[in-house]
Design a protein around this motif. Structure first.
Motif, PDB file in Angstrom:
ATOM      1  N   ALA A  33       0.917  -1.061   0.099  1.00 18.22           N
ATOM      2  CA  ALA A  33      -0.049   0.097   0.099  1.00 18.22           C
ATOM      3  C   ALA A  33       0.979   1.342  -0.186  1.00 18.22           C
ATOM      4  O   ALA A  33       2.069   1.213   0.286  1.00 18.22           O
ATOM      5  CB  ALA A  33      -0.846  -0.104   1.066  1.00 18.22           C
ATOM      6  N   GLU A  34       0.373   2.350  -0.242  1.00 17.40           N
ATOM      7  CA  GLU A  34       1.014   3.519  -0.374  1.00 17.40           C
ATOM      8  C   GLU A  34       1.834   3.603   0.950  1.00 17.40           C
ATOM      9  O   GLU A  34       1.071   3.615   1.939  1.00 17.40           O
ATOM     10  CB  GLU A  34       0.007   4.910  -0.711  1.00 17.40           C
ATOM     11  N   GLY A  35       2.948   4.198   1.066  1.00 16.76           N
ATOM     12  CA  GLY A  35       3.642   4.296   2.293  1.00 16.76           C
ATOM     13  C   GLY A  35       4.342   3.203   2.528  1.00 16.76           C
ATOM     14  O   GLY A  35       5.260   3.295   3.686  1.00 16.76           O
ATOM     15  N   SER A  36       4.120   1.984   2.043  1.00 18.39           N
ATOM     16  CA  SER A  36       5.169   0.993   2.270  1.00 18.39           C
ATOM     17  C   SER A  36       6.544   1.180   2.017  1.00 18.39           C
ATOM     18  O   SER A  36       6.899   1.950   1.297  1.00 18.39           O
ATOM     19  CB  SER A  36       4.632  -0.212   1.600  1.00 18.39           C
ATOM     20  N   SER A  37       7.402   0.465   3.149  1.00 18.59           N
ATOM     21  CA  SER A  37       8.812   0.858   2.740  1.00 18.59           C
ATOM     22  C   SER A  37       9.657  -0.487   2.471  1.00 18.59           C
ATOM     23  O   SER A  37       9.201  -1.392   3.172  1.00 18.59           O
ATOM     24  CB  SER A  37       9.457   1.431   3.905  1.00 18.59           C
TER      25      SER A  37
END
Length: 409
Positions: free
Chosen positions: A377-381
């Motif tokens: 998801a967006e913001g995963s690292s």
């Protein structure tokens, strides 16, 4: 020719000025602190949205360098180490006491007891903008995130994909280790598999090398499967494991000294129908909790991976596949660590396309890729490091990587 160490003109101008206000943010943030510049820069992808002077730890109380995230936020906080000293707008980076916080004394040199001091007004503004889980990178030199393209980087699975149950054994962080592997299910986003991906919580991924503990866990699992009672499957050769190895040796008609050798490992794993662990592994966390880990293969294992951090952005501006933005951090491994890991060539944090070159050395199975991409998801690292996260990573944290920015540290 412009030096590769130079900042862009716009960032230099910002750093030479007092704290700047926050421009509009379109996605997940990351915060980069430079100890050399005594500066903090807030990035949205590769765009600068705010900067501020800071004051990091003085001699004897050096602020650690590495990859962190905000674990806790408190508007009004007092130090439980230094005589209840006020730490307004505190944003904790480690449970051992490192944080961002406001201060009325922020000189242009290291002056704190290890925390990162911010001007009070800026600390208050930053506090309103962030949330738990926002990544904070601390480095000696100024580093700037750039878009990274690689076939190995994860891409979002189709939104209507039903996430399968995981058959990958979970190995919890050291502080959470139990007596046996745990089976976990991939979480379905709130509202079902067809929910918008933006409602999902980002995941934290760590790619690192396998080590002797991983091999020992495979050995203990094999001993347990064969009925030799090795005790806790924790990667440590305790008395129960040694006794179990001796019993296995006796049953095989070989010397029963309980010492694990490559030949004994191979014989034991083959007897249990298991394969030797791969030389790399991928670990996944979500909401400060471990989800699962699995193996991967690292090509040219004698070359250091280096230490890298990437963050995923996925919105209408990045398109259907999204974009990854990454940085490389300087990290000097101790000689003993390099010997233990079989590393003969150091990583160059300034190498051109260093992240892409490291990613190109990795092979991840389709099954593992699908499990990760079903959660992306967006913001995963994604963090990459030669050593697994140390003692700072545990209950209630993301993956915390401490770097050594000078040989011998």
């Amino acid at each position: 020719m412009v030096s590769r160490f130079a900042l862009t003109a716009s960032v230099v101008a910002l750093l030479l000025s007092p704290a700047t206000g926050f421009a509009g943010s379109r996605g997940p943030l990351q915060i980069i602190v430079s100890k050399d510049q005594q500066s903090l820069v807030v990035y949205d992808g590769d765009a600068v949205i705010a900067t501020s002077p800071v004051s990091t730890g003085k001699a004897g109380h050096t602020t650690p360098s590495g990859i962190f995230s905000i674990l806790e936020k408190r508007r009004h906080h007092k130090s439980n180490i230094y005589s209840n000293a006020p730490m307004p707008f505190m944003q904790r980076l480690t449970w051992s006491g490192i944080a961002l916080h406001g201060s009325n004394h922020v000189p242009d040199y290291p002056a704190s007891h290890g925390c990162v001091r911010l001007p009070s007004e800026f600390a208050a503004s930053l506090y309103k903008l962030t949330e738990r889980g926002v990544h904070v990178l601390i480095s000696d030199r100024q580093i700037t995130p750039l878009e990274v393209k690689s076939a190995l980087l994860f891409r979002p699975a189709p939104i209507d994909l039903q996430p399968p149950l995981s058959d990958v054994p979970l190995r919890p962080a050291i502080s959470q280790a139990g007596d046996a592997p745990v089976e976990v299910a991939m979480r379905e986003p709130p509202g079902g598999a067809n929910s918008a991906r933006s409602t999902e919580e980002p995941i934290r991924i760590l790619i690192t090398r396998s080590d002797t503990r991983d091999t020992m866990r495979e050995v203990q699992t094999s001993l347990d499967f064969l009925g030799y009672a090795p005790g806790a499957i924790d990667g440590h050769a305790g008395p129960a494991t040694i006794a179990a190895l001796r019993a296995f040796q006796a049953s095989e008609g070989i010397d029963g000294d309980g010492k694990l050798t490559p030949d004994l490992t191979d014989r034991l794993l083959r007897k249990a129908g298991r394969t030797p662990p791969q030389n790399g592994k991928i670990l996944v966390r979500q909401g400060f909790k471990p989800l699962f880990e699995a193996g991967l293969t690292i090509d040219k294992p004698e070359e250091a991976l280096g230490t890298h951090f990437l963050q995923f952005r996925h919105n209408e501006e990045e398109g259907a596949e999204g974009k990854w933005f990454g940085v490389s951090l300087e990290n000097h491994l101790p000689a003993s660590t390099k010997k233990r890991l079989g590393i003969s060539t150091e990583a160059d944090p300034f190498a051109y396309n260093g992240i892409q070159r490291t990613l190109a050395r990795m092979t991840i199975s389709d099954d593992v890729r699908k499990r990760v991409e079903a959660l992306l998801a967006e913001g995963s690292s994604l963090s990459i490091a030669d050593m697994e996260s140390g003692l700072e990573t545990g209950q209630g944290t993301d993956f915390i990587t401490i770097t050594r920015t000078r040989p011998g540290e």
